[in-house]
Design an enzyme around this catalytic site. Structure first.
Site, PDB file in Angstrom:
ATOM      1  N   CYS A  14      68.514  -7.736  19.260  1.00  0.00           N
ATOM      2  CA  CYS A  14      69.777  -7.202  18.771  1.00  0.00           C
ATOM      3  C   CYS A  14      70.389  -6.312  19.853  1.00  0.00           C
ATOM      4  CB  CYS A  14      69.572  -6.399  17.482  1.00  0.00           C
ATOM      5  SG  CYS A  14      68.476  -4.977  17.704  1.00  0.00           S
ATOM      6  N   CYS A  17      68.349  -3.408  21.139  1.00  0.00           N
ATOM      7  CA  CYS A  17      67.377  -3.750  22.176  1.00  0.00           C
ATOM      8  C   CYS A  17      68.018  -3.656  23.561  1.00  0.00           C
ATOM      9  CB  CYS A  17      66.840  -5.158  21.966  1.00  0.00           C
ATOM     10  SG  CYS A  17      65.939  -5.397  20.426  1.00  0.00           S
ATOM     11  N   CYS A  85      48.088  -7.034  59.897  1.00  0.00           N
ATOM     12  CA  CYS A  85      49.061  -8.139  59.893  1.00  0.00           C
ATOM     13  C   CYS A  85      49.491  -8.454  58.455  1.00  0.00           C
ATOM     14  CB  CYS A  85      48.457  -9.389  60.517  1.00  0.00           C
ATOM     15  SG  CYS A  85      47.909  -9.214  62.225  1.00  0.00           S
ATOM     16  N   ASP A 516      33.606  -9.849  19.273  1.00  0.00           N
ATOM     17  CA  ASP A 516      34.130 -10.290  17.995  1.00  0.00           C
ATOM     18  C   ASP A 516      33.112 -11.285  17.444  1.00  0.00           C
ATOM     19  OD1 ASP A 516      36.253 -10.680  15.965  1.00  0.00           O
ATOM     20  OD2 ASP A 516      36.246 -12.710  16.772  1.00  0.00           O
ATOM     21  N   ASP A 730      38.428 -14.281  21.036  1.00  0.00           N
ATOM     22  CA  ASP A 730      38.930 -15.649  21.197  1.00  0.00           C
ATOM     23  C   ASP A 730      40.256 -15.723  21.927  1.00  0.00           C
ATOM     24  OD1 ASP A 730      40.814 -14.842  19.369  1.00  0.00           O
ATOM     25  OD2 ASP A 730      40.036 -16.042  17.713  1.00  0.00           O
ATOM     26  N   ASP A 734      42.508 -11.762  18.839  1.00  0.00           N
ATOM     27  CA  ASP A 734      41.961 -10.531  19.418  1.00  0.00           C
ATOM     28  C   ASP A 734      42.801  -9.994  20.570  1.00  0.00           C
ATOM     29  OD1 ASP A 734      39.673 -10.685  17.723  1.00  0.00           O
ATOM     30  OD2 ASP A 734      38.879 -12.239  19.019  1.00  0.00           O
TER      31      ASP A 734
END
Length: 852
Positions: A14, A17, A85, A516, A730, A734
């Site tokens: 919007c 933002c 370099c 997890d 996963d 997560d």
């Protein structure tokens, strides 16, 4: 002078933002105006490039919570000889408008540029590299068309210089041999004095082999820096100019053209060996891409036809016969076979594949015909993703390299200053310094101005040249990137992808590992294990139902009918269990998922609740009649769910997830190494405790009933006391926790190579690979430290030796070449390391063997 730049901005929804982004940009020092258009998702910024740069603009947009659009590109760079370099090239690219970040890896001869695609120009990037004195190479380091990489071009150029320089050095080899053998040493050849012949050959060498160093030194000076080229150019020029003055009769003394010749040739040989090592180190990635199939057999309009892999499209059905490589990523639609995925995961045992299973391009079909629907083609394939991740890991160096770069920036000026000081001291106090040098337990190579009768000025020039030539910033500059390059390649071969060299370094710092549960410690595929009917339950309106208890098949039908609208793994297990038992499901008229609790549905059976105690209590249903059954099933490590119909409990269904075979051994190994191991799960405390007991995690380190959006908070609480945690999940549900952790590790399948939230991606769904990641990190940083030790020890030992006047300049040049080659050789020796075992440095292996 102001600069205007357009930046694409994602994530705006919007006008508020866009205002937020504009305010964030205008808050930056140097930004005079920022206009953000929500309709076009674009920001236009006017800023002073002397005060701020594109990187600051991108950082401000990200900090505001939005996504600046940028792309990444790799450019080969030729002609780099040391870390100074690479810093020069990085600064030149960073100064370009639109470039937010530029990193240059001297070990791979590559620059990685992150830029704003709206205004970036590759031609301007090439011009910036050329202006800094180096050669842009358009082909990427790994190129599907077979073009030469930057490392290979440099290798071929150095090989030509070595051969040409070797031919020109032959007369000097003869003259040196004549000094120590009966070979005649002519005063003239064809009437031309030998001194003039030496001058002519040495001039040719300076114009060919020496030109590279002279141009490099000039470029460095123009950029306000000094590098290895500066040292070689200063050292050889001193010897060449002094000897030329002797030939011209301007001064008296010996000729040092042979030293100039040998210095240039020895260092060029060293550059060639170094380039050869670089090319070998990058071969692993090129070989990985070369494993891709050239052609594919596809079925179109019912007929088989052969097309090139470049012509494959998403949705094409490919036919893969036994022994053939799978052309691209896809899903098996028909057939069963075993697929060799060792090139991808490091796992030697073929993986069984059947309809619905994913396969990865370049893996080998072993024994059955498969029909595979293509899901990723071209640059989107897993193998291309792996190569990109490894290249990014090699371009992003560990923090230790930043310290080395700062040291290298002062190294060359300090060496030249040291050489000049000692040259002056030898000129002013030759007798006193010679007396000190004689007391040292080192051989008198130069002889000294007193003992050898060498004129003082001449000897001072020898000291200056030797002290300059003996120092080698190459070894320091190569120490980290060479080891990181090999370490990240080892990781890729074993199915471990690091996002960057900085991540590779930080992995070894972790104190705790947080797993997890589902899909990480367990298989992640729930199967229905129990259906229990409950009779005599009280209804919410005070009545009673199900007296006596209903049939188990009825309970399962009620639960499965309600869950048929859910995609949750538990729901799928219930529906699959009903299907296996041949039950018909009732129609669903309404469905609502209640995150973390279960589901509410209305079916032909009535109003149904399937979930935990909290769900039933919130809907006025008493869960107590099922307490005993729930407790028993949960003690067995199963996930039990209450089933309520029309306001009363009618039964309990339970599903279980099998613990992975390697989970217990992995937890035991981590605990034995001193890591705290935690487990996070959304399951209830009883189920979590059962799984934790099965894998060996302490009860106090189990966090149960954690909702997906609460996992990051749990990770933060674990790290609150300064603990550095590695979160293993996963990579999807997560993601917040992976980001919150010191190191986020995504564990998945071979096609999951672009898990943005993860610092490390494991290509296999095996928790044992967490140990591999830690071992590779420790081993790589150990190799970095070895390289730095030898590089620093070399300079710390030989610079003083040369300063004391006991080293011939030609030998100093040879030693300089040997030092950088030794660092690359030490790094390449690391390539045979197997992360299935802990890394043990070579000197400690006998001790480790005795302990075993």
């Amino acid at each position: 002078m102001t600069r205007r730049e357009r930046i694409g901005v994602g994530g705006m929804h919007c006008s508020t933002c866009s205002e937020t982004v504009a305010e964030a940009l205008e808050a930056i020092d140097g930004v005079s105006e920022a206009s953000v258009n929500y309709a076009t998702d674009e920001a236009t910024v006017e800023y002073d490039p002397e005060t701020t740069g594109s990187g600051a603009l991108y950082a401000a947009i990200e900090k505001a919570g939005y996504e600046p659009r940028r792309e990444r590109r790799t450019i080969g760079v030729g002609g780099m000889h040391c870390s100074t370099c690479s810093e020069t090239v990085a600064e030149a690219l960073s100064d370009l408008p639109s470039v937010s970040e530029a990193s240059v890896n001297y070990a791979t001869d590559e620059a990685t540029v992150e830029y704003n695609p709206e205004v970036f120009s590759i031609e301007r990037a090439y011009e910036a590299i050329e202006a800094s004195g180096y050669e842009p190479i358009e082909a990427d380091d790994i190129d599907a068309e077979g073009e030469e990489s930057a490392a290979e071009r440099e290798l071929h150029k150095q090989r030509r210089l070595v051969l040409f320089g070797g031919v020109l050095a032959l007369p000097f080899i003869y003259l040196m041999s004549a000094m120590f053998t009966p070979l005649p040493k002519p005063e003239a050849v064809g009437g031309v004095p030998v001194g003039w012949i030496q001058f002519a050959v040495a001039t040719a060498l300076m114009a060919t082999l020496g030109r590279e160093f002279l141009v490099g030194a000039y470029t460095a000076a123009r950029n306000g820096t000094a590098n290895m080229d500066t040292l070689v150019a200063v050292g050889t020029s001193a010897g060449y100019l002094f000897s030329t003055a002797v030939v011209l009769g301007a001064i008296s003394g010996d000729l040092y053209f042979e030293a100039v010749a040998f210095i240039l040739w020895f260092i060029t040989v060293g550059n060639w060996l170094e380039a050869r090592s670089k090319a070998r180190a990058s071969d692993a990635l090129r070989e990985l891409l070369e494993l891709e199939a050239d052609d594919a057999t596809v079925i179109r309009d019912g007929e088989e036809t052969t097309v090139t892999t470049e012509d494959l499209e998403v949705g094409d059905v490919m036919k893969i016969r036994p022994g053939e490589r799978i052309p691209t990523d896809g899903v098996v639609t028909e057939g069963e076979s075993a697929v060799d995925e060792s090139m991808l995961t490091g796992e030697s045992v073929p993986v069984e594949k059947s309809p619905g299973d994913e396969v990865v391009g370049s893996t080998i079909n072993e024994n059955g015909v498969l029909l595979v629907e293509a899901t990723n083609v071209g640059e989107d394939t897993a193998i291309q993703g792996i190569v990109r991740r490894v290249e990014e890991a090699q371009s992003r160096q560990p923090d230790i390299q930043r310290l080395v770069d700062r040291v290298s920036a002062y190294f060359v000026p300090a060496v030249i200053l040291n050489a000049a000081v000692w040259a002056v001291l030898w000129y002013a106090f030759p007798t006193q310094l010679h007396g000190i040098a004689e007391l040292l337990p080192i051989g008198q190579v130069g002889g000294g101005p007193v003992a050898g009768g060498v004129p003082v000025f001449e000897f001072s020039m020898i000291v200056f040249a030797s002290a300059v030539l003996i120092a080698c910033p190459c070894a320091l500059g190569l120490a980290t990137p060479a080891a990181t390059m090999v370490g990240s390649t080892i990781a890729a071969r074993n199915g471990v992808l690091f996002e960057g060299g900085d991540v590779l370094e930080r992995v070894r710092e972790v104190d705790a590992v947080v797993f997890d549960k589902t899909g990480t410690l367990t298989e992640g595929e729930m199967r229905l294990t129990d259906v229990e009917a409950i009779g005599g339950a009280a209804r919410a309106d005070g009545g009673a139902v199900a007296e006596p208890a209903p049939e188990e098949s009825f309970v399962l039908s009620v639960a499965a009918s309600a869950e048929s609208g859910s995609e949750h793994p538990l729901a799928e297990a219930i529906v699959r269990g009903a299907d296996e038992r041949g039950l018909e499901l009732a129609d669903v008229t309404s469905f609502e998922n209640v995150p973390g609790k279960g589901i509410e549905a209305t079916t032909d059976h009535g109003d149904v609740l399937v979930g935990n105690r909290a769900l039933l209590t919130a809907n006025g249903v008493d869960p107590d009649p099922a307490d005993g059954t729930m407790a028993r099933l949960e003690r067995e490590g199963k996930t039990a769910m209450l089933v309520a119909l029309d306001g009363a409990v009618v039964g309990v269904v339970a599903a279980a997830d099998t613990v992975k075979e390697s989970a217990k051994a992995t937890v035991s190994d981590l605990t034995g190494r001193g890591y705290d191991v935690f487990m996070l799960t959304g399951d209830n405390a009883r189920t979590a405790a059962a799984v934790a007991e099965a894998v060996g995690i302490d009860d106090g380190n189990v966090r149960s009933e954690v909702l997906p959006d609460g996992k990051a908070d749990v990770v933060d609480s674990i790290q609150a006391d300064g603990t550095r945690a590695m979160m293993v999940g996963d990579g999807v549900n997560d993601a917040p926790a992976l980001t919150a952790a010191h190191i986020g590790v995504a564990i998945g399948s071979g096609t999951d190579v672009a898990m943005e939230a993860a610092d490390v991606t494991l290509m296999r769904s095996d928790p044992a690979d967490v140990l591999k990641a830690i071992r590779i990190s420790r081993a790589t940083i150990s190799k970095v430290r070895q390289n730095l030790f030898w590089a620093l020890a070399y300079n710390a030992t030989l610079v003083p030796v040369a300063s004391l006047g006991v080293l011939n300049p030609a030998l100093a040049g040879a030693a300089m070449a040997v030092s950088s080659v030794s660092v690359m050789t030490n790094s390449l020796a690391f390539a045979t390391y197997d992360p299935a075992e802990a890394y043990v440095p070579l000197p400690l292996r006998p001790v480790a063997a005795l302990r075993r």
